[in-house]
Design a protein around this motif. Structure first.
Motif, PDB file in Angstrom:
ATOM      1  N   GLY A 127      61.988  34.130  52.247  1.00  0.00           N
ATOM      2  CA  GLY A 127      62.871  34.178  51.092  1.00  0.00           C
ATOM      3  C   GLY A 127      64.231  33.574  51.342  1.00  0.00           C
ATOM      4  O   GLY A 127      65.222  33.986  50.725  1.00  0.00           O
ATOM      5  N   THR A 128      64.289  32.591  52.243  1.00  0.00           N
ATOM      6  CA  THR A 128      65.566  31.941  52.551  1.00  0.00           C
ATOM      7  C   THR A 128      65.296  30.473  52.883  1.00  0.00           C
ATOM      8  O   THR A 128      64.211  30.130  53.366  1.00  0.00           O
ATOM      9  N   PRO A 129      66.252  29.568  52.640  1.00  0.00           N
ATOM     10  CA  PRO A 129      66.024  28.130  52.880  1.00  0.00           C
ATOM     11  C   PRO A 129      65.855  27.806  54.370  1.00  0.00           C
ATOM     12  O   PRO A 129      66.545  28.361  55.221  1.00  0.00           O
ATOM     13  N   PHE A 130      64.931  26.878  54.651  1.00  0.00           N
ATOM     14  CA  PHE A 130      64.723  26.340  55.995  1.00  0.00           C
ATOM     15  C   PHE A 130      64.921  24.827  55.949  1.00  0.00           C
ATOM     16  O   PHE A 130      64.585  24.171  54.953  1.00  0.00           O
ATOM     17  N   GLY A 131      65.487  24.300  57.031  1.00  0.00           N
ATOM     18  CA  GLY A 131      65.633  22.863  57.146  1.00  0.00           C
ATOM     19  C   GLY A 131      64.675  22.280  58.173  1.00  0.00           C
ATOM     20  O   GLY A 131      63.999  23.008  58.907  1.00  0.00           O
ATOM     21  N   ILE A 132      64.604  20.941  58.225  1.00  0.00           N
ATOM     22  CA  ILE A 132      63.787  20.230  59.209  1.00  0.00           C
ATOM     23  C   ILE A 132      64.662  19.185  59.870  1.00  0.00           C
ATOM     24  O   ILE A 132      65.312  18.390  59.181  1.00  0.00           O
ATOM     25  N   VAL A 133      64.725  19.174  61.196  1.00  0.00           N
ATOM     26  CA  VAL A 133      65.498  18.169  61.923  1.00  0.00           C
ATOM     27  C   VAL A 133      64.629  17.553  63.006  1.00  0.00           C
ATOM     28  O   VAL A 133      63.645  18.143  63.452  1.00  0.00           O
ATOM     29  N   PHE A 169      62.303  23.465  62.861  1.00  0.00           N
ATOM     30  CA  PHE A 169      62.660  24.117  61.606  1.00  0.00           C
ATOM     31  C   PHE A 169      63.932  24.924  61.863  1.00  0.00           C
ATOM     32  O   PHE A 169      64.046  25.598  62.898  1.00  0.00           O
ATOM     33  N   THR A 170      64.870  24.861  60.943  1.00  0.00           N
ATOM     34  CA  THR A 170      66.158  25.525  61.150  1.00  0.00           C
ATOM     35  C   THR A 170      66.448  26.516  60.029  1.00  0.00           C
ATOM     36  O   THR A 170      66.029  26.326  58.879  1.00  0.00           O
ATOM     37  N   LEU A 213      72.878  27.969  63.828  1.00  0.00           N
ATOM     38  CA  LEU A 213      71.540  27.721  63.283  1.00  0.00           C
ATOM     39  C   LEU A 213      70.496  28.121  64.317  1.00  0.00           C
ATOM     40  O   LEU A 213      70.675  27.871  65.519  1.00  0.00           O
ATOM     41  N   VAL A 214      69.423  28.752  63.850  1.00  0.00           N
ATOM     42  CA  VAL A 214      68.295  29.046  64.729  1.00  0.00           C
ATOM     43  C   VAL A 214      67.321  27.872  64.630  1.00  0.00           C
ATOM     44  O   VAL A 214      66.919  27.482  63.527  1.00  0.00           O
ATOM     45  N   TYR A 215      66.966  27.302  65.790  1.00  0.00           N
ATOM     46  CA  TYR A 215      66.044  26.166  65.838  1.00  0.00           C
ATOM     47  C   TYR A 215      64.676  26.652  66.351  1.00  0.00           C
ATOM     48  O   TYR A 215      64.594  27.340  67.377  1.00  0.00           O
ATOM     49  N   PHE A 216      63.616  26.260  65.633  1.00  0.00           N
ATOM     50  CA  PHE A 216      62.244  26.585  66.036  1.00  0.00           C
ATOM     51  C   PHE A 216      61.519  25.266  66.352  1.00  0.00           C
ATOM     52  O   PHE A 216      60.994  24.604  65.451  1.00  0.00           O
ATOM     53  N   PRO A 217      61.514  24.824  67.629  1.00  0.00           N
ATOM     54  CA  PRO A 217      60.869  23.554  67.993  1.00  0.00           C
ATOM     55  C   PRO A 217      59.382  23.565  67.646  1.00  0.00           C
ATOM     56  O   PRO A 217      58.700  24.587  67.782  1.00  0.00           O
ATOM     57  N   HIS A 218      58.897  22.399  67.217  1.00  0.00           N
ATOM     58  CA  HIS A 218      57.500  22.298  66.801  1.00  0.00           C
ATOM     59  C   HIS A 218      57.073  20.833  66.877  1.00  0.00           C
ATOM     60  O   HIS A 218      57.870  19.931  66.655  1.00  0.00           O
TER      61      HIS A 218
END
Length: 369
Positions: free
Chosen positions: A16-22, A70-71, A55-60
């Motif tokens: 329920g919150t926006p995620f980004g992609i870097v 995903f951030t 920002l929390v980064y989730f490497p993938h």
């Protein structure tokens, strides 16, 4: 394979919150790139998540080439939710996270696989070198196809993109010699899952494989044109003899182009007789076709060869052969009578048809030498 955008949407719906992609490639902002490379676990793998600049980064990895993350704002999720996202992404991860520089591109990885494969003896089995990371890809049964064609002007990336869009993944494209590619498709992709196969046991596997190869041929021909050939074999387990399968496919293409010059799809189960005759020494082949009453210049005539090829391909059916050749039935009968006059053999009878079929195949292989 899930796209980055679809995973992003799923995360947003769940949390329920926006995620980004870097991107996490080397071209990324130097400060973040350095932080990412330094923040490794003791095993040398990148962390499942880390925090940088609030920002929390989730490497993938999406496949093998796209290193992304995903951030989300660190204040928008709890620690428990962070662990939940890590677990979710771990289930979608197709490759272990490694150093970006140490990873090979998909094309280079497949080229090295092809080089290794061609160096093996046909009796050998087993998996390629561990650094190619193919152990997970080759553990299930696969359908092998071989594509050859000097007239097919297409790059690896173009062909790989076409296969991915047409088949939806689960296909390895392995470059071999110049203008030669080995394709390994999962058995379920070609034949359907076990539930689908159980519904219709009346259709032989060979017919499904033939239709699959024909569809692939038409797709490539419509996209790029050119002259090329495809061979396909039954499903097999790659760890139990991939070099031998490659040898079979290459032999099938060679025999198909030799004996059936007008065809482009070549199937090993339809070339058993051709394979047997090709193994006969040249001297014995020459002696057989030069026996009294058999040798005839008639087999050097293109029209006669086309007529006989089509006639035998259609199980000696006169009406169907006439339709395929776009000639009147009486015209075809006249041609068959002419062959009988020249050779003394009537291909409308079983024994003579078998003999003429053998002579025709022997003539082709002898002429090619």
């Amino acid at each position: 394979m899930r796209s980055a955008e679809s995973i992003q949407q799923q995360l947003q719906q769940i949390m329920g919150t926006p995620f980004g992609i870097v991107s996490l490639a080397d071209s990324l902002e130097p400060a973040l790139s350095d932080f990412f490379k330094k923040d490794k676990s003791d095993s040398g793998s990148f962390p499942t998540s880390f925090i940088f600049d609030e920002l929390v980064y989730f490497p993938h990895y999406i496949g093998l080439e796209d290193a992304i993350a995903f951030t989300v704002n660190e204040h928008q999720i709890t620690l428990r939710e962070r662990h939940l996202i890590e677990a979710l992404l771990a289930g979608l991860q197709t490759r272990p996270l490694q150093s970006h520089k140490s990873r090979l591109s998909e094309e280079e990885r497949m080229r090295q696989f092809g080089q290794w494969l061609q160096q093996q003896n046909i009796e050998e089995s087993g998996l390629p070198p561990a650094d190619l990371n193919l152990s997970d890809d080759l553990v299930n049964r696969m359908v092998p196809l071989l594509l050859q064609g000097d007239g097919l002007q297409v790059s690896y990336s173009q062909l790989n993109k076409l296969l991915d869009s047409y088949l939806g993944g689960d296909v390895l494209l392995v470059p071999l010699e110049q203008r030669e590619w080995l394709m390994l498709a999962s058995e379920s992709l070609v034949l359907g899952g076990e539930d689908e196969r159980d519904k219709d046991l009346s259709e032989p596997v060979e017919e499904v494989l033939t239709a699959f190869a024909l569809g692939l041929y038409e797709l490539i021909a419509s996209e790029w044109g050119g002259v090329f050939h495809i061979s396909i074999s039954r499903p097999f387990l790659p760890t139990e003899g991939l070099p031998g399968i490659l040898s079979l496919l290459r032999e099938t293409l060679h025999l198909g182009e030799l004996f059936h010059v007008s065809e482009h799809i070549h199937l090993p189960w339809e070339l058993r007789l051709e394979r047997l005759l090709y193994s006969i020494p040249d001297e014995q082949r020459q002696g057989f076709i030069q026996q009294d009453g058999i040798n005839s210049g008639l087999f050097g005539d293109a029209e006669t060869l086309s007529t006989l090829d089509t006639f035998f391909q259609l199980d000696c059916n006169v009406s169907e052969t006439a339709k395929r050749l776009y000639v009147h039935r009486n015209t075809l009968i006249y041609r068959l009578d002419k062959i009988k006059q020249e050779t003394g053999l009537d291909v409308r009878t079983f024994n003579d048809a078998v003999l003429v079929r053998l002579i025709l195949l022997l003539y082709k292989v002898t002429k090619s030498k």
